[in-house]
Design a protein around this motif. Structure first.
Motif, PDB file in Angstrom:
ATOM      1  N   ARG A  51       0.846  -1.200   0.000  1.00  0.00           N
ATOM      2  CA  ARG A  51       0.000   0.000   0.000  1.00  0.00           C
ATOM      3  C   ARG A  51       0.880   1.248   0.000  1.00  0.00           C
ATOM      4  O   ARG A  51       1.935   1.263   0.617  1.00  0.00           O
ATOM      5  CB  ARG A  51      -0.878   0.022   1.246  1.00  0.00           C
ATOM      6  CG  ARG A  51      -1.935  -1.057   1.260  1.00  0.00           C
ATOM      7  CD  ARG A  51      -2.763  -1.005   2.537  1.00  0.00           C
ATOM      8  NE  ARG A  51      -3.463   0.255   2.685  1.00  0.00           N
ATOM      9  CZ  ARG A  51      -4.728   0.456   2.322  1.00  0.00           C
ATOM     10  NH1 ARG A  51      -5.426  -0.499   1.798  1.00  0.00           N
ATOM     11  NH2 ARG A  51      -5.293   1.632   2.502  1.00  0.00           N
ATOM     12  N   ILE A  52       0.390   2.292  -0.656  1.00  0.00           N
ATOM     13  CA  ILE A  52       1.018   3.604  -0.586  1.00  0.00           C
ATOM     14  C   ILE A  52      -0.011   4.513   0.058  1.00  0.00           C
ATOM     15  O   ILE A  52      -1.102   4.703  -0.485  1.00  0.00           O
ATOM     16  CB  ILE A  52       1.412   4.130  -1.988  1.00  0.00           C
ATOM     17  CG1 ILE A  52       2.486   3.228  -2.600  1.00  0.00           C
ATOM     18  CG2 ILE A  52       1.883   5.576  -1.895  1.00  0.00           C
ATOM     19  CD1 ILE A  52       2.849   3.580  -4.032  1.00  0.00           C
ATOM     20  N   THR A  53       0.328   5.017   1.238  1.00  0.00           N
ATOM     21  CA  THR A  53      -0.614   5.846   1.987  1.00  0.00           C
ATOM     22  C   THR A  53       0.071   7.118   2.438  1.00  0.00           C
ATOM     23  O   THR A  53       1.190   7.084   2.955  1.00  0.00           O
ATOM     24  CB  THR A  53      -1.133   5.093   3.238  1.00  0.00           C
ATOM     25  OG1 THR A  53      -1.722   3.861   2.827  1.00  0.00           O
ATOM     26  CG2 THR A  53      -2.154   5.915   3.988  1.00  0.00           C
ATOM     27  N   ALA A 101      -7.091   3.426  -6.272  1.00  0.00           N
ATOM     28  CA  ALA A 101      -6.626   4.632  -5.587  1.00  0.00           C
ATOM     29  C   ALA A 101      -7.813   5.422  -5.066  1.00  0.00           C
ATOM     30  O   ALA A 101      -8.864   5.488  -5.715  1.00  0.00           O
ATOM     31  CB  ALA A 101      -5.801   5.503  -6.520  1.00  0.00           C
ATOM     32  N   THR A 102      -7.622   6.019  -3.898  1.00  0.00           N
ATOM     33  CA  THR A 102      -8.588   6.941  -3.321  1.00  0.00           C
ATOM     34  C   THR A 102      -7.846   8.230  -3.024  1.00  0.00           C
ATOM     35  O   THR A 102      -6.788   8.207  -2.393  1.00  0.00           O
ATOM     36  CB  THR A 102      -9.189   6.380  -2.015  1.00  0.00           C
ATOM     37  OG1 THR A 102      -9.833   5.142  -2.302  1.00  0.00           O
ATOM     38  CG2 THR A 102     -10.192   7.351  -1.411  1.00  0.00           C
ATOM     39  N   GLU A 115       0.000  11.833 -11.179  1.00  0.00           N
ATOM     40  CA  GLU A 115       0.016  10.806 -12.215  1.00  0.00           C
ATOM     41  C   GLU A 115      -0.113   9.454 -11.534  1.00  0.00           C
ATOM     42  O   GLU A 115       0.666   9.140 -10.634  1.00  0.00           O
ATOM     43  CB  GLU A 115       1.336  10.814 -12.975  1.00  0.00           C
ATOM     44  CG  GLU A 115       1.575  11.999 -13.861  1.00  0.00           C
ATOM     45  CD  GLU A 115       2.938  11.866 -14.545  1.00  0.00           C
ATOM     46  OE1 GLU A 115       3.153  10.880 -15.289  1.00  0.00           O
ATOM     47  OE2 GLU A 115       3.773  12.736 -14.290  1.00  0.00           O
ATOM     48  N   LEU A 116      -1.069   8.652 -11.966  1.00  0.00           N
ATOM     49  CA  LEU A 116      -1.278   7.322 -11.403  1.00  0.00           C
ATOM     50  C   LEU A 116      -1.011   6.271 -12.464  1.00  0.00           C
ATOM     51  O   LEU A 116      -1.585   6.326 -13.555  1.00  0.00           O
ATOM     52  CB  LEU A 116      -2.716   7.166 -10.910  1.00  0.00           C
ATOM     53  CG  LEU A 116      -3.164   8.077  -9.786  1.00  0.00           C
ATOM     54  CD1 LEU A 116      -4.665   7.921  -9.558  1.00  0.00           C
ATOM     55  CD2 LEU A 116      -2.397   7.777  -8.509  1.00  0.00           C
ATOM     56  N   GLY A 145      -7.819  -1.139 -12.454  1.00  0.00           N
ATOM     57  CA  GLY A 145      -8.005  -0.538 -11.137  1.00  0.00           C
ATOM     58  C   GLY A 145      -9.156   0.446 -11.080  1.00  0.00           C
ATOM     59  O   GLY A 145      -9.803   0.748 -12.079  1.00  0.00           O
ATOM     60  N   ARG A 146      -9.402   0.947  -9.878  1.00  0.00           N
ATOM     61  CA  ARG A 146     -10.464   1.933  -9.653  1.00  0.00           C
ATOM     62  C   ARG A 146      -9.859   3.183  -9.041  1.00  0.00           C
ATOM     63  O   ARG A 146      -8.935   3.111  -8.243  1.00  0.00           O
ATOM     64  CB  ARG A 146     -11.495   1.379  -8.674  1.00  0.00           C
ATOM     65  CG  ARG A 146     -12.309   0.244  -9.194  1.00  0.00           C
ATOM     66  CD  ARG A 146     -13.419  -0.141  -8.220  1.00  0.00           C
ATOM     67  NE  ARG A 146     -13.084  -0.001  -6.822  1.00  0.00           N
ATOM     68  CZ  ARG A 146     -12.624  -0.981  -6.049  1.00  0.00           C
ATOM     69  NH1 ARG A 146     -12.428  -2.171  -6.552  1.00  0.00           N
ATOM     70  NH2 ARG A 146     -12.373  -0.775  -4.776  1.00  0.00           N
ATOM     71  N   LEU A 147     -10.435   4.327  -9.399  1.00  0.00           N
ATOM     72  CA  LEU A 147     -10.041   5.598  -8.802  1.00  0.00           C
ATOM     73  C   LEU A 147     -11.284   6.255  -8.238  1.00  0.00           C
ATOM     74  O   LEU A 147     -12.298   6.381  -8.924  1.00  0.00           O
ATOM     75  CB  LEU A 147      -9.409   6.521  -9.853  1.00  0.00           C
ATOM     76  CG  LEU A 147      -9.188   7.978  -9.412  1.00  0.00           C
ATOM     77  CD1 LEU A 147      -8.207   8.063  -8.245  1.00  0.00           C
ATOM     78  CD2 LEU A 147      -8.717   8.822 -10.584  1.00  0.00           C
ATOM     79  N   THR A 148     -11.191   6.665  -6.984  1.00  0.00           N
ATOM     80  CA  THR A 148     -12.260   7.432  -6.351  1.00  0.00           C
ATOM     81  C   THR A 148     -11.657   8.742  -5.861  1.00  0.00           C
ATOM     82  O   THR A 148     -10.648   8.735  -5.153  1.00  0.00           O
ATOM     83  CB  THR A 148     -12.867   6.666  -5.146  1.00  0.00           C
ATOM     84  OG1 THR A 148     -13.376   5.417  -5.610  1.00  0.00           O
ATOM     85  CG2 THR A 148     -13.980   7.466  -4.493  1.00  0.00           C
TER      86      THR A 148
END
Length: 172
Positions: free
Chosen positions: A70-72, A117-118, A109-110, A163-166
């Protein structure tokens, strides 16, 4: 296409103008240098003409990478003007709600193959995630899309094939 012939995009021009204005605000350019560089940036027709305007100006890019973890980032952390995140399988959570953000606009940039990602925005901030591409994933941007004067604007680009982005504002 030949680099000298590549037409300058609105995004490139906006980035150059922002870097020049920031350098002036930081005291690295005189008023005369500001005026000269802005004139060139606003009238450049190719990337080649635009390059010397910003060549000596810093444009920090912080890169975070993970294969499966995880990157937090949360709490009181310093947000750079440009943030690039790469992750093969991990999840990303960027909470900007209490972060130190010295810029009016930040670019994220993702590059997430399978992870999601949130991004949590501070109150009043806006975001544009139109530059994010997915194949089987999804993008849900629940924040205002138009930048408001004096408020943070987050520009999000990249690829999330599966993936999903919120993107949402902080809960009160």
């Amino acid at each position: 296409m030949n680099q000298a012939m590549a037409h300058v995009s609105d995004g490139e021009r906006d980035r150059a103008v922002e870097l020049v204005q920031q350098a002036y605000a930081d005291g690295r350019l005189s008023p005369a240098e500001l005026e000269q560089r802005l004139e060139v940036a606003l009238t450049a027709t190719s990337s080649h003409e635009l390059e010397p305007v910003v060549a000596d100006l810093p444009d920090e890019v912080v890169q975070l990478a993970s294969t499966g973890g995880r990157i937090t980032r949360a709490g009181d952390w310093h947000v750079p003007r440009r943030l690039r995140i790469e992750s093969e399988y991990g999840r990303v959570r960027l909470d900007l709600s209490r972060a130190h953000i010295p810029h009016a606009r930040i670019d994220i940039e993702l590059w997430l193959a399978y992870g999601g990602a949130t991004i949590i925005l501070p109150a009043g901030a806006s975001a544009n995630a139109d530059g994010v591409r997915t194949e089987w994933g999804r993008v849900a941007c629940k924040a205002a899309g138009r930048q408001r004067p004096g408020k943070l604007h987050v520009h999000i680009t990249g690829e999330l094939p599966y993936g999903r982005l919120t993107v949402r504002s902080a809960r009160r």
